[in-house]
Design a protein around this motif. Structure first.
Motif, PDB file in Angstrom:
ATOM      1  N   VAL A 602      54.576  60.695   8.946  1.00  0.00           N
ATOM      2  CA  VAL A 602      55.469  59.801   8.179  1.00  0.00           C
ATOM      3  C   VAL A 602      56.290  58.875   9.068  1.00  0.00           C
ATOM      4  N   CYS A 603      56.334  59.148  10.358  1.00  0.00           N
ATOM      5  CA  CYS A 603      57.223  58.346  11.222  1.00  0.00           C
ATOM      6  C   CYS A 603      56.756  56.891  11.254  1.00  0.00           C
ATOM      7  N   ALA A 604      57.679  55.976  11.003  1.00  0.00           N
ATOM      8  CA  ALA A 604      57.334  54.560  10.939  1.00  0.00           C
ATOM      9  C   ALA A 604      57.453  53.882  12.298  1.00  0.00           C
ATOM     10  N   TYR A 605      57.933  54.612  13.284  1.00  0.00           N
ATOM     11  CA  TYR A 605      58.182  53.987  14.589  1.00  0.00           C
ATOM     12  C   TYR A 605      57.175  54.479  15.617  1.00  0.00           C
ATOM     13  N   GLU A 606      56.748  53.559  16.451  1.00  0.00           N
ATOM     14  CA  GLU A 606      55.735  53.920  17.424  1.00  0.00           C
ATOM     15  C   GLU A 606      56.309  54.827  18.504  1.00  0.00           C
ATOM     16  N   ASP A 607      55.572  55.820  18.861  1.00  0.00           N
ATOM     17  CA  ASP A 607      55.906  56.690  19.993  1.00  0.00           C
ATOM     18  C   ASP A 607      57.240  57.405  19.834  1.00  0.00           C
ATOM     19  N   ALA A 608      57.696  57.604  18.590  1.00  0.00           N
ATOM     20  CA  ALA A 608      58.987  58.264  18.417  1.00  0.00           C
ATOM     21  C   ALA A 608      58.845  59.776  18.333  1.00  0.00           C
ATOM     22  N   ILE A 609      57.760  60.236  17.710  1.00  0.00           N
ATOM     23  CA  ILE A 609      57.548  61.688  17.596  1.00  0.00           C
ATOM     24  C   ILE A 609      56.040  61.958  17.677  1.00  0.00           C
ATOM     25  N   ALA A 610      55.680  62.981  18.373  1.00  0.00           N
ATOM     26  CA  ALA A 610      54.252  63.287  18.549  1.00  0.00           C
ATOM     27  C   ALA A 610      54.082  64.786  18.712  1.00  0.00           C
ATOM     28  N   LEU A 611      52.879  65.265  18.429  1.00  0.00           N
ATOM     29  CA  LEU A 611      52.574  66.674  18.687  1.00  0.00           C
ATOM     30  C   LEU A 611      52.116  66.802  20.125  1.00  0.00           C
ATOM     31  N   GLU A 612      52.723  67.724  20.804  1.00  0.00           N
ATOM     32  CA  GLU A 612      52.358  67.901  22.208  1.00  0.00           C
ATOM     33  C   GLU A 612      52.170  69.393  22.483  1.00  0.00           C
TER      34      GLU A 612
END
Lengths: 674, 457, 101
Positions: A602-612
């Motif tokens: 759902v995050c609308a911003y690039e590179d703001a949250i990711a699965l790592e």
């Protein structure tokens, strides 16, 4: 810290009457006294004053206050002011909560002071409830790229680029068209100094393009932008020029070009070819192909094939910049077909056209237009300015230009003076609502026009002049009808061989840039600053700065000041190589996160949250990881997380719940207000 | 000498006889404060010199400010506070620059005199007990003489620094304040003190003054009790104003009919002021709006020649005022007299119908203009132009540069302008001062090779 | 002890010098103060007699209304007078000790 150690200071600001004229601040304060954890309650005429801030500092130092709540204006104005005061007293600046009692209460409930007082009490109680749960946070400090992107190669962009580069900041300046200089290049004489516009402009351009810290791209536009203050990743797309720098056969190539289009340099009074130089000494002094007009017929190549390339491809340039300055400028208002006879009668021109027309007229003999000698000229002010909603016809977007364009009065009178000097026999009629020659030296231009015998007529905004065809036997082709209030409302008819419309300013259409940079336009369509006095050149997006007429009508001098002020802001943001961002970003509790990835989706911003991959008990599992610099703290991830593993720092769900509970709780003390 | 003065000692330069800074800002009004902040926020060290006992300039006297109608304190006092607390700013009040010399290295040496407060500023807590025991009441210039102050006083409630000062010209030397002061801060032994500031750049922000109310004989020559200037009305409208209400000075009556006379001191060849002061239309409209809020039953009339609401959002502000019922009368006020009750009588030729009318109001406000402030010629060698404001060699492209490298002028010292424009111009002066500082630095250590570049792609 | 005495003597000398330097302004202020005390006495008397608004105080005291307004404003600022309400277009004022009685 255990709950009993929490010591809250609560402050209710009168805001110099802005709040206290409606809200009974003393009663609000009374309500807060004796609440759990609240150890100090104060009111003040102006909490943001030095004395008001000192109260807070002293209470922190002497009364052991360790959470501060101020009820005052909107947080956008002074939240930071109070955070700084809290920090000066040695407390973490995020142990502060700002309650809005002005915009959110007193200003909107002026007619209902009792309820406004009750609401102020509830808002303060909610603030205090949140304050109990505040925790220490640290700003996010990042390296800042000491490089600014300046969008627009007119006088504003050039001036900003020059000041920033002189300050030691690298600048990339992009200009959409193939040539630099913007509208200033189309002027001849600058008022009130009488300098030659292009000469002054060229001197600045030469300095800017030869500065070792400046790179200029013409034919170039911003096509993508992401990131944040200090670290914007931008893409510039530059169209090919089509003509080599050493191409020496321009005149022949232009003669060979079969395409003829209106020349926008002369505002359509003349035509030019698809291969063109904006004007003979335009900078850069290499011709360019107008790709919108060019049919790629290849006639120009036949003159000298090596210097012309009609098959060039756009080039993209990726840059990292710390700040973006939007200096996209204005366009003159384009009158509608038939508005004051424009487009209907060839004798009706705009003031920008008239300025060009004057340069095309040879010598000082006789002025002729459209085959007629010109003996009478009527100049009409406020065309496309000071329009009244409901009276004047709206534009396509439903809005009228209800603002003053600032420059047109003096520019019009300057034109009358120039006309009088070159063609003293011409009768000049100036039709205006008010004469606004406000700036230094401008009133003298008005005085000179009066001395020159310009006949002034004054109309009311809702009774604008009408331009009509004169009867066939009249000496002049047009008649301007006006109800003149300098002759007590008489209906007058002014004969005119030429009608000049003093058209106002509109911002250049930059919806693409607005969208890319996520900035906002005001109701007047110009780009919007945060606050005209507190942050006059900043947009709501940190690191995106405004310069010049993109922000509102200005003359050249005012544009240069605004552009320099923008450069000062660039210096403030980037000069020290580091920027601080607010810590209100998402935070993942890895004990609760099960790696569902819904937040990432759902995050609308690039590179703001990711699965790592994260190592948990010796096993590698996927968990959500936030990149604080890219997160704007919107909280969408919080709302979708099935495990409540995410919170926004400084605005946690728990804090919201406490605030809601406080707002909805019974307030017997406040309800008795009659 | 001391090159890094302790900012905590900023109020007591006696301990730092010489000061070395990047930029010297002269004048602590809104323009000077903004320039100082814009330079200090870039990391430059700034000395801000103010001749009065507090910074804040004229702006701090205002009620609310156009076009946002923010209370003026909401904008000014936080900036005052930011100046006072900034690590990079040394604030010097009650100081005059007496001379400025080039130092031969592209920079300047300023000779500054600090005039005595007769107060130990470190000891004073601003409690005002001294003021309460002082026996003499004096007209308060901060309230345009409508209110009172005392020979020892804290200049005003939001003064920065919040420290007392003795007006020695009106002091009885009775010693009552000395006895009342809980911190023994009164010190009659203080003497004027001169020191040098070494600086590379100078920003002059010395401001303006308003047309005196007695300038125009036709408007009563300052003798009519109920003809006041607009700055007085600002004080009446301010929550900290002298009466606590809007009252007229002749008898304390709440006025029911208030008139504004525009261009009272501007665009007037008879006063030698041919120029427009730029601010009067907007402040009159703003005051009219505030008055109709404070006194809903009052009739408010504005007599004008041209309404010049040219700034961003200003025309809409004017239209709102018209919609609120404020009466705009197009006409030049020829005379103001008064009747036996001190009610001002305005004689006006209305242009709309060509008639001469006489109208009686309870209170008349003169929309006075902006006159040049300090002459910057003698000390700074920045000569006044014909209009008395600083002459600017290249006003189009470099509106704040003077003829001297590194010396800039900003705000109303360079011509009439409103707060919004002053703040912008203060930023501009800061940018150019910063550019000057950097070019000075890089001329010492030569910069990288130039790659002039216009990309024709 | 001698040090203290010396300091006291130096202080007296300093004040004497300052008084000498400002002789004219001190005298001017002294005259002003006397006049002010007299006006305050008259105004206080008029207010004791029950006068409340500025025109009433002016009528009772024989002082010009604008002067009364200035003095009442000054007295109000330094807590000698308080505002007690309205009377038509005017505000009413009372002496502070009167108000507290």
């Amino acid at each position: 810290m255990s709950e009993k150690d929490i010591r809250i200071g609560a402050y209710v600001c009168y805001c110099g009457g802005n709040i206290s004229d409606v809200v009974d601040c003393e009663q609000v304060a009374e309500t807060l006294r004796g609440l759990p954890n609240v150890v100090v309650v104060r009111t003040d005429l102006s909490m943001c004053s030095d004395a008001g801030q000192s109260l807070i500092e002293e209470d922190i130092k002497e009364k052991g206050v360790n959470r501060v709540v101020v009820g005052a204006c909107a947080p956008s104005l002074h939240e930071v002011t109070f955070r700084k005061a809290v920090a000066r007293a040695g407390l973490n600046p995020y142990l502060y909560h700002h309650v809005c009692l002005r915009e959110q209460d007193s200003w909107v409930h002026q007619s209902n002071p009792d309820e406004a007082t009750a609401k102020a009490g509830r808002l303060m109680l909610a603030g205090i409830a949140k304050a109990r749960m505040l925790e220490q946070l640290d700003t996010i400090r990042l390296e800042a790229e000491q490089h600014a992107l300046v969008i627009g190669g007119g006088i504003a962009g050039l001036r900003t680029a020059w000041d920033a580069a002189q300050r030691g900041i690298r600048v990339t300046l992009i200009e959409k068209s193939p040539f630099l200089g913007g509208h200033m290049a189309q002027l001849e004489t600058i008022f009130p100094t009488g300098e030659n516009a292009r000469q002054a402009l060229h001197e600045l351009i030469e300095k800017v393009v030869s500065h070792f810290l400046v790179t200029v791209y013409t034919n170039a536009e911003l096509t993508s932008a992401r990131g944040y203050m200090g670290d914007f990743r931008v893409t510039i797309t530059a169209q090919p020029r089509g003509v080599a720098e050493d191409f020496a056969h321009f005149d022949e190539a232009a003669a060979a070009c079969p395409v003829e289009v209106p020349d926008d340099f002369n505002y359509g009074l003349t035509t030019r070819k698809a291969i063109y130089l904006r004007y003979p000494d335009a900078i850069p002094n290499t011709p360019a192909i107008d790709w919108k007009a060019c049919t790629r017929c290849g006639e120009c190549k036949k003159v000298n094939g090596t210097g012309i390339d009609l098959d060039g491809k756009p080039q993209t340039i990726d840059l990292t910049v710390g700040a973006v300055v939007v200096a996209t400028g204005f366009q003159p208002y384009q009158p509608r077909e038939g508005e004051f006879g424009y487009g209907q009668f060839p004798e009706v021109v705009t003031l920008p056209q008239m300025i060009r027309l004057m340069t095309m007229q040879e010598g000082n003999g006789k002025l002729t237009w459209n085959g007629h000698p010109v003996n009478n000229i009527a100049l009409i002010h406020c065309v496309g300015s000071r329009e009244i909603p409901g009276v004047h016809e709206p534009q396509e977007d439903g809005r009228v230009n209800d603002y003053c364009s600032r420059i047109c009065c003096t520019a019009t009178l300057q034109m009358t003076n120039e006309l009088h000097e070159r063609f003293p026999y011409i009768n000049l009629f100036d039709l205006h609502e008010d004469i606004r020659t406000y700036s230094r030296g401008h009133e003298d231009i008005y005085t000179e026009a009066s001395k020159n015998g310009v006949r002034f007529l004054r109309f009311h905004g809702d009774e604008r002049p009408e331009v009509t065809a004169a009867p066939p036997d009249d000496t002049s082709p047009l008649l301007v009808r006006v109800k003149d209030y300098l002759t007590w409302g008489k209906e007058l008819e002014v004969p005119a061989d030429l009608v000049v419309l003093a058209t106002g300013m509109m911002p250049n259409p930059v919806s693409d840039i607005v969208k890319l940079l996520k900035i906002t336009e005001g109701n007047d369509r110009f780009l919007l600053e945060v606050h005209p006095k507190l942050q006059p050149v900043e947009t709501a997006v940190p690191g995106v700065i405004l310069a010049g007429t993109a922000q509102g009508p200005m003359n050249i001098q005012e544009t240069c000041s605004a552009a320099s002020a923008a450069a000062a802001k660039v210096g403030v943001l980037l000069g020290q190589g580091q920027v601080s961002l607010e810590p209100f970003v998402a935070r993942v509790n890895h004990d609760l996160c099960d790696g569902s990835g819904q937040c990432v989706a759902v995050c609308a911003y690039e590179d703001a949250i990711a699965l790592e991959p994260v190592l948990v008990d010796g096993k590698t599992v996927q968990k959500a990881v936030v990149s604080p610099a890219n997160c704007v703290g919107c909280g969408v991830c919080v709302s979708v997380c099935p495990n409540h593993a995410i919170d926004v720092q400084g605005w946690t769900l728990e804090q919201y719940e406490a605030m809601v509970d406080a707002i909805t709780a019974d307030l017997p003390k406040l309800e008795v207000v009659e | 000498m001391n090159s890094r003065p302790d900012p905590n000692e900023s109020e007591n330069p006696m301990n730092t006889p010489d000061l070395k800074v990047d930029a010297l800002v002269v004048g602590g009004g809104i323009a000077g404060m903004q320039s100082a902040l814009d330079l200090a926020d870039q990391g430059y060290r700034v000395a801000l010199v103010e001749k009065e006992a507090s910074i804040g300039g004229k702006m701090i006297m205002l009620s609310k400010v156009f076009p946002t109608l923010d209370c003026c304190s909401c904008i000014t006092t936080p900036k005052m506070s930011a100046v006072a607390h900034h690590d990079n700013i040394t604030l010097l009040t009650t100081c005059d620059v007496q001379a400025l010399h080039t130092n031969g290295n592209g920079g300047y040496t300023a000779k500054v005199q600090q005039n005595p407060r007769y107060i130990d500023a470190d000891a004073c807590t601003g409690c005002r007990q001294c003021e309460y025991v002082c026996p003499i009441d004096l007209p308060a210039s901060y309230d345009l003489d409508m209110g009172a102050t005392r020979a020892i006083r804290v200049p005003f409630s939001t003064a920065v620094p919040q420290k007392a000062i003795i007006d020695i010209e009106h002091c009885l030397l009775c010693g009552k304040c000395e006895k009342a002061c809980p911190t023994d801060a009164v010190d009659f032994s203080q003497q004027p003190f001169t020191f040098n500031i070494e600086t590379n750049a100078v920003v002059l922000a010395t401001g303006f003054q308003t047309t005196p109310t007695d300038a125009k004989r036709e408007y009563g020559g300052g003798k009519l009790l109920n003809v006041i200037d607009a700055l007085s009305m600002e004080r009446l409208l301010a929550p900290t104003g002298p009466y606590g209400h809007i009252l007229r000075p002749s008898d304390g009556k709440e006025p029911e009919s208030i008139a504004y006379v525009q261009c009272a001191g501007s665009r007037d060849q008879s006063l030698g002021v041919p120029y427009c002061s730029r601010v009067c239309c907007m402040y009159a409209i703003k005051q009219a709006m505030l008055l109709s809020g404070a006194l809903p039953m009052a009739d408010i009339t504005i007599y004008y020649m041209d309404i010049r609401t040219f700034g961003k959002g200003y025309e809409q502000f004017y239209q709102n005022a018209k919609a609120m019922g404020i009466e705009f009368v197009h006409g030049k006020v020829a005379r103001i007299d008064e009747d036996s009750e001190h009610n001002p009588v305005i004689r006006v030729e209305t242009i709309e119908n060509g008639r001469i009318a006489e109208r009686t109001h309870d209170l008349v406000v003169l929309s006075v203009g902006m006159l040049p402030g300090e002459n910057l010629g003698p000390i700074f060698d920045v000569q006044p132009a014909d209009d008395g404001f600083a002459a600017i060699p290249d006003p189009t492209l470099s509106p704040s540069a003077t003829g001297h490298p590194g010396v800039f002028v900003t705000g109303t010292a360079s011509g009439p302008m409103d707060i919004v424009d002053s703040i912008i111009m203060a930023g501009a002066a800061a940018a150019q001062a910063a550019a000057y500082l950097e070019t000075m630095r890089s001329s010492v250590a030569a910069g990288p090779t130039a790659i002039p570049e216009v990309a024709h792609v | 002890m001698t040090q203290d005495k010396e300091a006291a003597r130096a202080r007296t000398a300093m004040l004497k010098k300052l008084r000498e330097e400002h002789k004219d302004t001190i005298e001017h202020t002294r005259v002003l103060l006397k006049k002010q005390q007299e006006i305050r006495r008259i105004i206080s008397q008029a207010m004791k007699d029950g006068a409340g608004t500025v025109p009433e105080i002016a009528g009772a005291s024989g002082l010009p209304a604008h002067e009364v307004l200035w003095h009442v404003t000054a007295m109000k600022k330094y807590d000698l007078v308080t505002e007690t309400g309205r009377d038509g277009d005017y505000y009413r004022y009372a002496l502070v000790e009167e108000a507290s009685q």
